[in-house]
Design a protein around this motif. Structure first.
Motif, PDB file in Angstrom:
ATOM      1  N   THR A 110     -40.351 -48.233 -10.889  1.00 44.42           N
ATOM      2  CA  THR A 110     -41.777 -47.915 -11.751  1.00 44.42           C
ATOM      3  C   THR A 110     -42.476 -49.276 -11.934  1.00 44.42           C
ATOM      4  O   THR A 110     -41.794 -50.292 -12.284  1.00 44.42           O
ATOM      5  CB  THR A 110     -41.303 -47.166 -12.872  1.00 44.42           C
ATOM      6  N   THR A 128     -47.360 -49.074 -15.113  1.00 47.06           N
ATOM      7  CA  THR A 128     -46.907 -47.562 -15.524  1.00 47.06           C
ATOM      8  C   THR A 128     -46.186 -47.462 -16.545  1.00 47.06           C
ATOM      9  O   THR A 128     -46.378 -46.615 -17.194  1.00 47.06           O
ATOM     10  CB  THR A 128     -46.419 -46.934 -14.115  1.00 47.06           C
ATOM     11  N   ASP A 167     -47.079 -45.442 -20.034  1.00 41.63           N
ATOM     12  CA  ASP A 167     -46.191 -44.262 -20.549  1.00 41.63           C
ATOM     13  C   ASP A 167     -45.822 -44.473 -21.881  1.00 41.63           C
ATOM     14  O   ASP A 167     -45.925 -43.372 -22.481  1.00 41.63           O
ATOM     15  CB  ASP A 167     -45.221 -43.901 -19.585  1.00 41.63           C
ATOM     16  N   GLU A 168     -45.408 -45.579 -22.172  1.00 51.73           N
ATOM     17  CA  GLU A 168     -44.913 -45.967 -23.420  1.00 51.73           C
ATOM     18  C   GLU A 168     -46.052 -45.735 -24.591  1.00 51.73           C
ATOM     19  O   GLU A 168     -45.756 -45.318 -25.739  1.00 51.73           O
ATOM     20  CB  GLU A 168     -44.347 -47.289 -23.488  1.00 51.73           C
ATOM     21  N   ASP A 204     -48.755 -43.865 -24.205  1.00 51.41           N
ATOM     22  CA  ASP A 204     -49.158 -42.569 -24.470  1.00 51.41           C
ATOM     23  C   ASP A 204     -47.864 -41.807 -25.232  1.00 51.41           C
ATOM     24  O   ASP A 204     -48.246 -40.990 -26.044  1.00 51.41           O
ATOM     25  CB  ASP A 204     -48.842 -41.739 -23.044  1.00 51.41           C
ATOM     26  N   ALA A 205     -46.822 -42.240 -25.046  1.00 53.30           N
ATOM     27  CA  ALA A 205     -45.791 -41.567 -26.029  1.00 53.30           C
ATOM     28  C   ALA A 205     -45.833 -41.870 -27.632  1.00 53.30           C
ATOM     29  O   ALA A 205     -45.424 -41.175 -28.459  1.00 53.30           O
ATOM     30  CB  ALA A 205     -44.322 -42.039 -25.509  1.00 53.30           C
TER      31      ALA A 205
END
Length: 68
Positions: free
Chosen positions: A9, A13, A17-18, A20-21
């Motif tokens: 990954t 990316t 993702d982190e 967004d989390a």
């Protein structure tokens, strides 16, 4: 991208993702009175409810490769 990077990954990316989390996740608005009334009137098909319960139980008891 070389052969060593295949299947990995990208750092950008992972960072996205982190982010967004960590972000707050809320509804964009409250339901309208018509939507609330419709939800109260709706009926759940007993077969669907039974399938949902079976899937939930199966997921809770999964062992091996599919286990999270």
């Amino acid at each position: 991208m070389d052969a060593d990077d295949l299947g990995k990954t990208a750092p950008a990316t992972v960072e996205a993702d982190e982010k967004d989390a960590r972000a707050g996740h809320t509804a964009d608005r409250m339901p309208t009175s018509e939507e609330e009334a419709s939800a109260e009137r709706s009926q759940v098909d007993p077969d669907v409810a039974r399938s949902y319960e079976e899937a939930t139980e199966r997921g809770a008891n999964v062992k091996g490769e599919g286990q999270i």
